[in-house]
Design a protein around this motif. Structure first.
Motif, PDB file in Angstrom:
ATOM      1  N   GLN A 154      -7.752  -7.979  -2.642  1.00  0.00           N
ATOM      2  CA  GLN A 154      -6.642  -7.473  -1.841  1.00  0.00           C
ATOM      3  C   GLN A 154      -6.555  -5.947  -1.963  1.00  0.00           C
ATOM      4  OE1 GLN A 154      -4.949  -9.558   0.116  1.00  0.00           O
ATOM      5  NE2 GLN A 154      -6.289 -11.188  -0.682  1.00  0.00           N
ATOM      6  N   PRO A 155      -5.923  -5.279  -0.961  1.00  0.00           N
ATOM      7  CA  PRO A 155      -5.795  -3.814  -1.019  1.00  0.00           C
ATOM      8  C   PRO A 155      -4.881  -3.386  -2.171  1.00  0.00           C
ATOM      9  CG  PRO A 155      -4.517  -4.722   0.797  1.00  0.00           C
ATOM     10  CD  PRO A 155      -5.348  -5.841   0.273  1.00  0.00           C
ATOM     11  N   PRO A 156      -4.909  -2.082  -2.517  1.00  0.00           N
ATOM     12  CA  PRO A 156      -4.057  -1.594  -3.604  1.00  0.00           C
ATOM     13  C   PRO A 156      -2.581  -1.770  -3.277  1.00  0.00           C
ATOM     14  CG  PRO A 156      -5.778  -0.007  -3.096  1.00  0.00           C
ATOM     15  CD  PRO A 156      -5.825  -1.033  -2.016  1.00  0.00           C
ATOM     16  N   ARG A 157      -1.754  -1.707  -4.319  1.00  0.00           N
ATOM     17  CA  ARG A 157      -0.317  -1.896  -4.151  1.00  0.00           C
ATOM     18  C   ARG A 157       0.290  -0.802  -3.273  1.00  0.00           C
ATOM     19  NH1 ARG A 157       3.873  -4.488  -6.691  1.00  0.00           N
ATOM     20  NH2 ARG A 157       5.857  -3.370  -6.756  1.00  0.00           N
ATOM     21  N   SER A 158      -0.163   0.433  -3.470  1.00  0.00           N
ATOM     22  CA  SER A 158       0.382   1.536  -2.675  1.00  0.00           C
ATOM     23  C   SER A 158       0.088   1.331  -1.192  1.00  0.00           C
ATOM     24  CB  SER A 158      -0.207   2.861  -3.157  1.00  0.00           C
ATOM     25  OG  SER A 158      -1.630   2.834  -3.049  1.00  0.00           O
ATOM     26  N   GLU A 159      -1.133   0.882  -0.912  1.00  0.00           N
ATOM     27  CA  GLU A 159      -1.486   0.642   0.482  1.00  0.00           C
ATOM     28  C   GLU A 159      -0.670  -0.514   1.060  1.00  0.00           C
ATOM     29  OE1 GLU A 159      -5.475  -0.415   3.151  1.00  0.00           O
ATOM     30  OE2 GLU A 159      -5.632   0.119   1.000  1.00  0.00           O
ATOM     31  N   THR A 160      -0.492  -1.545   0.233  1.00  0.00           N
ATOM     32  CA  THR A 160       0.313  -2.684   0.679  1.00  0.00           C
ATOM     33  C   THR A 160       1.748  -2.261   0.948  1.00  0.00           C
ATOM     34  OG1 THR A 160      -1.082  -4.160  -0.645  1.00  0.00           O
ATOM     35  CG2 THR A 160       1.032  -5.029   0.083  1.00  0.00           C
ATOM     36  N   LEU A 161       2.313  -1.431   0.037  1.00  0.00           N
ATOM     37  CA  LEU A 161       3.685  -0.956   0.245  1.00  0.00           C
ATOM     38  C   LEU A 161       3.779  -0.114   1.514  1.00  0.00           C
ATOM     39  CD1 LEU A 161       4.686  -0.009  -3.426  1.00  0.00           C
ATOM     40  CD2 LEU A 161       5.441  -1.984  -2.097  1.00  0.00           C
ATOM     41  N   LYS A 162       2.741   0.701   1.772  1.00  0.00           N
ATOM     42  CA  LYS A 162       2.735   1.523   2.990  1.00  0.00           C
ATOM     43  C   LYS A 162       2.699   0.633   4.230  1.00  0.00           C
ATOM     44  CE  LYS A 162       0.315   5.379   5.174  1.00  0.00           C
ATOM     45  NZ  LYS A 162       0.210   4.706   6.488  1.00  0.00           N
ATOM     46  N   ILE A 163       1.868  -0.398   4.170  1.00  0.00           N
ATOM     47  CA  ILE A 163       1.795  -1.321   5.309  1.00  0.00           C
ATOM     48  C   ILE A 163       3.137  -2.019   5.523  1.00  0.00           C
ATOM     49  CG2 ILE A 163       0.716  -3.450   6.112  1.00  0.00           C
ATOM     50  CD1 ILE A 163      -1.832  -2.566   4.677  1.00  0.00           C
ATOM     51  N   ILE A 164       3.769  -2.413   4.409  1.00  0.00           N
ATOM     52  CA  ILE A 164       5.081  -3.065   4.517  1.00  0.00           C
ATOM     53  C   ILE A 164       6.100  -2.114   5.112  1.00  0.00           C
ATOM     54  CG2 ILE A 164       6.974  -4.038   3.165  1.00  0.00           C
ATOM     55  CD1 ILE A 164       4.872  -5.172   1.240  1.00  0.00           C
ATOM     56  N   SER A 165       6.068  -0.840   4.638  1.00  0.00           N
ATOM     57  CA  SER A 165       7.000   0.153   5.171  1.00  0.00           C
ATOM     58  C   SER A 165       6.776   0.372   6.666  1.00  0.00           C
ATOM     59  CB  SER A 165       6.843   1.472   4.413  1.00  0.00           C
ATOM     60  OG  SER A 165       7.716   2.464   4.934  1.00  0.00           O
ATOM     61  N   ASP A 166       5.497   0.468   7.073  1.00  0.00           N
ATOM     62  CA  ASP A 166       5.199   0.649   8.492  1.00  0.00           C
ATOM     63  C   ASP A 166       5.669  -0.553   9.304  1.00  0.00           C
ATOM     64  OD1 ASP A 166       4.073   3.056   7.856  1.00  0.00           O
ATOM     65  OD2 ASP A 166       2.013   2.288   7.794  1.00  0.00           O
ATOM     66  N   LEU A 167       5.472  -1.725   8.749  1.00  0.00           N
ATOM     67  CA  LEU A 167       5.917  -2.927   9.453  1.00  0.00           C
ATOM     68  C   LEU A 167       7.439  -2.963   9.564  1.00  0.00           C
ATOM     69  CD1 LEU A 167       3.506  -5.627   7.938  1.00  0.00           C
ATOM     70  CD2 LEU A 167       3.485  -4.696  10.262  1.00  0.00           C
ATOM     71  N   GLU A 168       8.105  -2.559   8.475  1.00  0.00           N
ATOM     72  CA  GLU A 168       9.566  -2.519   8.540  1.00  0.00           C
ATOM     73  C   GLU A 168      10.041  -1.526   9.601  1.00  0.00           C
ATOM     74  OE1 GLU A 168      10.730  -1.607   4.580  1.00  0.00           O
ATOM     75  OE2 GLU A 168      10.622  -3.700   3.879  1.00  0.00           O
TER      76      GLU A 168
END
Length: 236
Positions: A154-168
Motif C-alpha cells: 500500500q502507499p505511504p501514510r502521508s500519501e494516503t492522508l493526502k488522497i483522503i484530504s483531496d477526496l474530502e
C-alpha cells in the motif's frame, strides 16, 4: 532324561525343548536338592552322610568301653563332614545375601525407572502443549507477515492522508455543487411554474380577445345588414 532345544543350522529354526519332567516336578526336585544340599539325583545326600557320621559318633560314645581312639576318629570325621556340609551353606548364604542385595537394587532400579517413566510422560505432555503453542505462535507470525506484506504494497501514510484530504475536498465541492444545483432547480421550478401561469393567463386573454373580435364582427355584420335593407335602390 533331559533333552534341550537345539537350533537347526542353515535354516534358522529352533526345535522345541522336550523335558522328562514337567514344571511342577522340576520345582519339587530343585527344592529337594536345596534342602538336601545335592546337585544331582545320584549319590547319597550330604545331610544324610552327616547324620550317619553323627549317629556313628553318638553310638560309639554311648559304649562303655575304652574306645577313645575310635571316638576321636569318629569325632574328627564328623567335624570334617560338618565342615564340608557348612561350606555350601555359607556359599548359599552368600548367594542369598547377594540375591537380596540384587533384589533391593532391582527394586530401587524399578522405582527409578517408574519415576523416569512418569517424568517422561509428564515431559511428553508438556512438550505436546509447547508444540501446540508453537504451532499457534507460528501461525500468528505467518498471518502477521502476510498482513505486513499486504501493508507494504500500500502507499505511504502521508500519501494516503493526502488522497483522503483531496477526496474530502472533492466531496465538499460536490456537496456545494449539489446544493447550488438544488437551489437552481428549485428556482427553475418556480420560474417554470410562473411561466406556465403567465402562458395560461395569456392564453385566456387571447381567447377572450378572439371572442370579443368575433362578437364585434358579428355585431358589425348585423348592423350592416340592417342598414342595407332600409336604403333605396339606385338605378343607373
Amino acid at each position: 532324561m533331559l533333552v534341550k532345544g537345539r537350533k537347526v543350522s542353515g535354516r534358522g529354526e529352533t526345535v522345541a525343548a522336550n523335558y522328562a519332567f514337567g514344571p511342577l516336578e522340576d520345582d519339587v526336585i530343585i527344592k529337594h536338592r536345596l534342602l538336601t544340599r545335592t546337585t544331582t539325583t545320584r549319590g547319597e545326600p550330604p545331610l544324610k552322610k552327616l547324620q550317619k557320621k553323627f549317629t556313628s559318633l553318638f553310638v560309639e560314645l554311648d559304649k562303655n568301653e575304652d574306645n577313645y581312639g575310635d571316638c576321636d576318629k569318629l569325632a574328627k570325621a564328623f567335624l570334617q563332614e560338618l565342615s564340608t556340609f557348612e561350606i555350601p551353606l555359607l556359599k548359599s548364604k552368600a548367594v542369598v545375601d547377594a540375591n537380596l542385595r540384587e533384589k533391593h537394587n532391582f527394586d530401587e532400579l524399578r522405582e527409578e525407572i517408574n519415576r523416569q517413566i512418569v517424568q517422561a510422560q509428564t515431559d511428553i505432555e508438556l512438550l505436546k502443549k509447547q508444540l501446540e503453542e508453537s504451532k499457534i505462535e507460528r501461525r500468528h507470525k505467518e498471518e502477521c507477515e502476510a498482513i505486513r506484506k499486504m501493508i507494504a504494497t500500500q502507499p505511504p501514510r502521508s500519501e494516503t492522508l493526502k488522497i483522503i484530504s483531496d477526496l474530502e475536498k472533492e466531496i465538499a465541492a460536490l456537496d456545494a455543487e449539489n446544493t447550488a444545483s438544488s437551489r437552481m432547480l428549485e428556482l427553475r421550478k418556480k420560474q417554470f411554474a410562473l411561466l406556465l401561469h403567465v402562458v395560461d393567463e395569456l392564453q385566456n386573454t387571447i381567447e377572450e380577445e378572439q371572442k370579443s373580435l368575433i362578437e364585434e364582427k358579428e355585431h358589425k355584420h348585423g348592423m350592416e345588414d340592417a342598414s342595407g335593407g332600409s336604403e333605396p335602390m339606385h338605378v343607373d
